[in-house]
Scaffold this active site. Sequence first.
Site, short mmCIF file in Angstrom:
data_model
loop_
_atom_site.label_atom_id
_atom_site.label_comp_id
_atom_site.label_asym_id
_atom_site.label_seq_id
_atom_site.Cartn_x
_atom_site.Cartn_y
_atom_site.Cartn_z
N SER A 1 0.82 -1.22 0.00
CA SER A 1 0.00 0.00 0.00
C SER A 1 0.85 1.26 0.00
O SER A 1 0.32 2.36 -0.04
CB SER A 1 -0.92 0.00 1.22
OG SER A 1 -0.16 -0.15 2.41
N ASN B 1 -1.60 -2.56 13.41
CA ASN B 1 -3.06 -2.46 13.41
C ASN B 1 -3.56 -1.23 14.18
O ASN B 1 -4.43 -0.50 13.69
CB ASN B 1 -3.68 -3.74 13.99
CG ASN B 1 -3.36 -4.95 13.14
OD1 ASN B 1 -2.84 -4.82 12.03
ND2 ASN B 1 -3.66 -6.14 13.65
N HIS C 1 -42.04 21.13 -8.72
CA HIS C 1 -42.18 20.27 -9.91
C HIS C 1 -41.58 20.93 -11.15
O HIS C 1 -42.01 20.65 -12.27
CB HIS C 1 -43.64 19.91 -10.17
CG HIS C 1 -44.38 19.48 -8.95
ND1 HIS C 1 -44.45 18.16 -8.54
CD2 HIS C 1 -45.06 20.19 -8.03
CE1 HIS C 1 -45.16 18.09 -7.42
NE2 HIS C 1 -45.55 19.31 -7.08
N SER D 1 -16.91 24.58 -27.45
CA SER D 1 -17.08 23.32 -28.17
C SER D 1 -16.08 23.30 -29.31
O SER D 1 -15.74 24.33 -29.87
CB SER D 1 -18.51 23.24 -28.71
OG SER D 1 -18.55 22.39 -29.83
N LYS E 1 -20.83 27.96 -28.69
CA LYS E 1 -21.10 27.34 -27.39
C LYS E 1 -20.24 27.86 -26.25
O LYS E 1 -19.07 28.15 -26.40
CB LYS E 1 -20.86 25.83 -27.49
CG LYS E 1 -21.83 25.13 -28.40
CD LYS E 1 -23.15 24.87 -27.71
CE LYS E 1 -23.00 23.65 -26.83
NZ LYS E 1 -24.27 23.24 -26.28
N GLU F 1 -21.14 21.02 -14.20
CA GLU F 1 -21.44 19.67 -14.72
C GLU F 1 -20.50 18.63 -14.11
O GLU F 1 -20.91 17.56 -13.69
CB GLU F 1 -21.32 19.65 -16.24
CG GLU F 1 -22.43 20.38 -16.95
CD GLU F 1 -22.18 20.42 -18.45
OE1 GLU F 1 -22.34 19.39 -19.10
OE2 GLU F 1 -21.79 21.49 -18.96
N TYR G 1 -8.82 -6.92 13.24
CA TYR G 1 -8.27 -6.35 12.00
C TYR G 1 -8.24 -7.38 10.88
O TYR G 1 -7.88 -8.54 11.07
CB TYR G 1 -6.84 -5.82 12.23
CG TYR G 1 -6.22 -5.32 10.94
CD1 TYR G 1 -6.43 -4.01 10.52
CD2 TYR G 1 -5.48 -6.17 10.12
CE1 TYR G 1 -5.91 -3.56 9.31
CE2 TYR G 1 -4.95 -5.72 8.91
CZ TYR G 1 -5.18 -4.41 8.52
OH TYR G 1 -4.67 -3.96 7.32
N GLN H 1 -7.16 -2.19 4.49
CA GLN H 1 -6.17 -1.41 3.74
C GLN H 1 -6.85 -0.70 2.57
O GLN H 1 -6.36 0.32 2.08
CB GLN H 1 -5.07 -2.34 3.23
CG GLN H 1 -3.95 -1.64 2.50
CD GLN H 1 -2.73 -2.52 2.36
OE1 GLN H 1 -2.05 -2.80 3.34
NE2 GLN H 1 -2.48 -3.01 1.17
N LYS I 1 -8.19 3.38 2.26
CA LYS I 1 -7.44 4.62 2.07
C LYS I 1 -7.72 5.35 0.77
O LYS I 1 -7.99 6.56 0.77
CB LYS I 1 -5.95 4.34 2.21
CG LYS I 1 -5.63 4.02 3.65
CD LYS I 1 -4.27 3.45 3.86
CE LYS I 1 -4.24 2.77 5.20
NZ LYS I 1 -5.18 1.61 5.32
N1 ARG Z 1 -1.08 -1.32 5.49
C1 ARG Z 1 -1.94 -1.86 6.46
C2 ARG Z 1 -3.32 -1.19 6.40
O1 ARG Z 1 -3.42 -0.21 5.75
C3 ARG Z 1 -1.38 -1.63 7.83
C4 ARG Z 1 -1.83 -2.65 8.84
C5 ARG Z 1 -1.30 -3.98 8.47
N2 ARG Z 1 -1.57 -4.94 9.49
C6 ARG Z 1 -1.44 -6.24 9.27
N3 ARG Z 1 -1.74 -7.02 10.24
N4 ARG Z 1 -1.12 -6.70 8.11
O2 ARG Z 1 -4.29 -1.64 6.94
#
Ligand code: ARG
Length: 474
Positions: free
Chosen positions: A40, A127, A173, A294, A300, A307, A334, A339, A342
């Site tokens: 990641s 975690n 309406h 355009s 235009k 939009e 966890y 992951q 994000k």
């Molecule tokens: N990159 C992981 C995440 O975003 C960090 C935590 C990883 N923990 C694990 N037990 N593999 O969640």
Amino acid sequence: MSSSSSDNKPSDNQLANKSQAWSALFSEPMSDLVKRYTASVFFDKRLWAADIQGSLAHAEMLTAQGILGQEDHAAIQRGMAQIKSEIEAGSFDWKLDLEDVHLNIEARLTELVGIAGKRLHTGRSRNDQVATDVRLWLRGEIDELLILLQALQLALVEVAEKNAEVILPGFTHLQVAQPVAFGHHLLAYVEMFARDAERLTDARRRVNRLPLGAAALAGTSYPLDRERVARTLGMEGVCQNSLDAVSDRDFAIEFSAAASLVMVHISRLSEELILWMSQSFGFIDLADRFCTGSSIMPQKKNPDVPELARGKTGRVVGHLMGLITLMKGQPLAYNKDNQEDKEPLFDTVDTLKDTLRIFAELAAGITVKPEAMERAALKGYATATDLADYLVKKGLAFRDAHEIVAHAVKTAIGSGVDLSQLPLAELQKFDARIGEDVFEGLSLRGSLNARNILGGTAPAQVRAQVARHRARLA
Ligand code: ARG
């Protein structure tokens, strides 16, 4: 720090550099594909500042608790300062082999300061670390979003004040209903954005709680002072259950829901701007810098920005669906699924920030065409309710008045005139109680002024609301 898409593709060199990141337990290396799939770092490196901030607070507490020596603490502080400047300078060497932002920073720390770097992870797991990082990062972003929402509200309040007297056909309406002040219409959006700000502020309280100390899932046997870390980080509390602390992302989902509503409000405003700017309405013009032309039709001028904002609303709502679906069905505690929280979260924040910035500017650049608005309001018998209200004041029951006015409107349509253009004698055929004083209320302005009630569209009310918003937003 945002990562461009090319950043997401590790170089061959990075792939070739495979080191054994885990432990002696592993007897074969990860394939390059799996490495890329599980890593990641190319997106979560964006969390670096929060990661360092969390680590420093953790180290400070470990030291205060006598778990870490003063020298190690000083070494960690020194190493982290160096890492910060390397990252800021763009010289930090992010390695795919090291999977994520946390392991990259920790490995560099150890490279720089030796064994102290290896001691930092005492009583901590990635975690609780990642959950803390995301919360710290999101808290900062919410604060920035609140400032942007404030600026947008102020920009709209400004335009509303200038247009407190300008008459717009109000629609239900999408049919002409009753005249409203254009300023009143804009202030409706200010209310929406004010509630959005409230929602974000409220969500922030639940974002701003500390997972650290939950360790992998069960807490830790080291005598950590979690309250101290929370205080150092300016967090409002400590997550009280370790399993919950490392696993739930409801705070991110909640934020995304609030963000989706911001975009839904932006999208509604966009839709109106687009309609208003069309030739059929012709109520406003948007500054050229928010439009494009355009490639084929030379005449235009298209309202691309609203939009796109309407389109990007789908993207943000999509992220909400992604996050909420991500959570569904995850057992405690966890799981690596998390992951995936994000990228949608980052993109939501980026989209919102750009959109809010651009809309504050766009609002300030609206050209209003009052004559066109008023002309349109005159077309739809927008003061019919005012005639009914007039009759009620003369003693009729509202339902009866409603019926009488329907006949009057029918007659006016037949003669191709507005209600206010029917002669008094003609109006009196519908009810003898109608007098000369009826015409005041049948004018658009009379109708507007009559709604001088809290929350109503009378210009006096619009001005009062403008003042209230100004005081609130100051
Ligand atoms: N990159 C992981 C995440 O975003 C960090 C935590 C990883 N923990 C694990 N037990 N593999 O969640």
